[in-house]
Write a protein that holds these residues in place. Structure first.
Motif, PDB file in Angstrom:
ATOM      1  N   UNK A   1       0.828  -1.216   0.000  1.00  0.00           N
ATOM      2  CA  UNK A   1       0.000   0.000   0.000  1.00  0.00           C
ATOM      3  C   UNK A   1       0.860   1.264   0.000  1.00  0.00           C
ATOM      4  N   UNK A   2       1.940   1.247  -0.794  1.00  0.00           N
ATOM      5  CA  UNK A   2       2.878   2.364  -0.814  1.00  0.00           C
ATOM      6  C   UNK A   2       3.336   2.656  -2.231  1.00  0.00           C
ATOM      7  N   UNK A   3       3.413   3.942  -2.555  1.00  0.00           N
ATOM      8  CA  UNK A   3       4.001   4.392  -3.805  1.00  0.00           C
ATOM      9  C   UNK A   3       4.980   5.513  -3.517  1.00  0.00           C
ATOM     10  N   UNK A   4       5.645   6.004  -4.558  1.00  0.00           N
ATOM     11  CA  UNK A   4       6.570   7.111  -4.340  1.00  0.00           C
ATOM     12  C   UNK A   4       6.772   7.918  -5.611  1.00  0.00           C
ATOM     13  N   UNK A   5       7.126   9.190  -5.429  1.00  0.00           N
ATOM     14  CA  UNK A   5       7.696  10.034  -6.464  1.00  0.00           C
ATOM     15  C   UNK A   5       9.187  10.126  -6.158  1.00  0.00           C
ATOM     16  N   UNK A   6      10.033  10.031  -7.180  1.00  0.00           N
ATOM     17  CA  UNK A   6      11.474  10.051  -6.919  1.00  0.00           C
ATOM     18  C   UNK A   6      12.237  10.490  -8.160  1.00  0.00           C
TER      19      UNK A   6
ATOM     20  N   UNK B   1      13.413  11.384  -2.907  1.00  0.00           N
ATOM     21  CA  UNK B   1      12.305  10.418  -2.986  1.00  0.00           C
ATOM     22  C   UNK B   1      11.324  10.736  -1.877  1.00  0.00           C
ATOM     23  N   UNK B   2      10.033  10.709  -2.203  1.00  0.00           N
ATOM     24  CA  UNK B   2       8.987  10.890  -1.193  1.00  0.00           C
ATOM     25  C   UNK B   2       7.948   9.798  -1.387  1.00  0.00           C
TER      26      UNK B   2
END
Length: 411
Positions: free
Chosen positions: A309-314, A362-363
């Motif tokens: 249940x996790x995504x990111x912008x990086x 990265x967040x």
């Protein structure tokens, strides 16, 4: 249309339909939907009651002489009273891909479903592409037609011109992937929406969480789990720079059972990397390196997969370093690692890492569950990337404005 007109459309790649009928039978034997310009041939088989018992989706890929049996679903109607597409009707669905992969899902009445790898030979995965007028009746065995089948073109009846006022609204179109919906409106305060559970929700001002530096000029949108490989699932070229991170929110009232009272709450609907203030004219679904649009079935999505249940912008240029910092800080719980911090502002954004050498960041953000999450890229009229959005749940439905009109939403 006449057979000659259909032949001309076939040669031009334009869509047309062929209906196979048997004298004295009200329901068709099968219906074939052809659109070479969309790499698509569809087949529907009907029983005597006019219910679809089988659908086959075939695709024309790199070899013009053969078709991939891309997707099929067969229904077993348990009785004459069973409605077409009844949810309790047993069915078998088969997904096939040109590289040999596949999936077979069997749904049994009262037994749930189970999925296996289909045992399919190469000649079952592919079929020769017939010339116009030489299509075999694939349902001949289903309809117990033992003798060789011969075809006669039906008489042409008067029909509405395409696009005319008398043309039916249900004219077919080839399958298309999932569409973005009114994403712009999720970031426009005052817009009224519903998620199907809460009758009315109102969009509030987006929450500005911080910024993200992408010095490499290649944005990554993915699950940050390093066990999934050394490269991100989705990448989007952007001008090198530092960009705003926003969270779209809606406010609504609902009855809280444990308080036994009406309460007001605010929830997130989407996260966004905002690159500019120019209005977004169009939204498109970003594709990964292995995604082939010619293989997409109706409403299919591409995106990044997550089982956490996790995504990111990086910054994709520092992907390996940034995800290793995420692993050290969150998974290994290393105390105070350099280049890692938790985000504690009540938003869906959770962690931030940064690479001192490159300046890339990265967040991570939370989704509302596991699965595949599409990445929507918003472009200006000039084609510039203005925003990149991930819906953390489904797309809400717009409600009419108080004057009864719908919000003017970009598609």
């Amino acid at each position: 249309m006449s057979a000659e007109e259909a032949r001309e459309r076939d040669a031009a790649g334009s869509p047309y339909v062929v209906v196979y009928r048997e004298p004295g039978r009200k329901a068709p034997l099968e219906v074939r939907l052809v659109s070479w310009q969309d790499h698509y041939v569809g087949l529907c088989v009907y029983d005597a009651q006019g219910r679809r018992t089988y659908e086959l989706d075939m695709r024309l890929l790199d070899d013009p002489s053969r078709l991939l049996r891309r997707y099929s679903v067969g229904w077993h109607h348990t009785g004459p009273e069973t409605a077409e597409f009844d949810k309790t009707c047993p069915r078998i669905t088969v997904d096939l891909f040109p590289d040999g992969r596949g999936r077979r899902t069997e749904e049994r009445q009262g037994w749930g479903s189970f999925t296996t790898s289909p045992e399919v030979q190469e000649d079952e995965r592919w079929m020769d592409r017939p010339a116009f007028g030489e299509w075999p009746l694939l349902s001949a065995q289903v309809h117990e037609l033992i003798e060789p089948v011969s075809f006669e073109a039906a008489e042409v009846t008067e029909a509405a011109e395409p696009g005319g006022a008398d043309a039916p609204a249900t004219c077919w179109r080839p399958p298309r992937p999932a569409q973005p919906g009114p994403i712009n409106e999720l970031f426009r305060p005052g817009v009224r929406v519903t998620d199907g559970y809460h009758p009315e929700m109102t969009v509030v001002e987006p929450h500005r969480v911080g910024t993200l530096r992408v010095p490499s000029g290649l944005l990554a949108v993915s699950d940050p789990d390093i066990d999934r490989g050394d490269r991100p699932r989705i990448t989007v070229p952007v001008p090198p720079g530092e960009y705003a991170l926003d969270e779209a929110r809606v406010r609504f009232r609902y009855h809280c059972e444990w308080r036994n009272a009406e309460v007001t709450t605010t929830e997130a609907t989407a996260v966004r990397l905002l690159l500019g203030e120019t209005p977004v004219a169009t939204w498109e679904m970003a594709l990964g390196p292995d995604d082939d649009p010619r293989l997409f079935i109706e409403q299919q999505t591409a995106g990044f997969d997550t089982d956490g249940a996790t995504g990111c912008f990086a910054d994709a240029g520092a992907w390996k370093q940034l995800t290793e910092l995420f692993e050290r800080g969150l998974i290994q719980e290393e105390p105070d690692p350099d280049g890692y911090e938790d985000i504690d502002d009540g938003s869906m954004f959770m962690q931030r890492t940064w690479d001192e050498a490159s300046g890339g960041e990265l967040t991570t953000f939370a989704t509302t569950g596991d699965g595949t999450y599409p990445v929507w890229v918003g472009r200006s009229e000039a084609g510039e990337v203005i925003g990149v959005v991930v819906l953390v749940e489904g797309m809400p439905e717009l409600l009419p404005e108080h004057d009864g009109t719908l919000t003017d939403a970009a598609v």
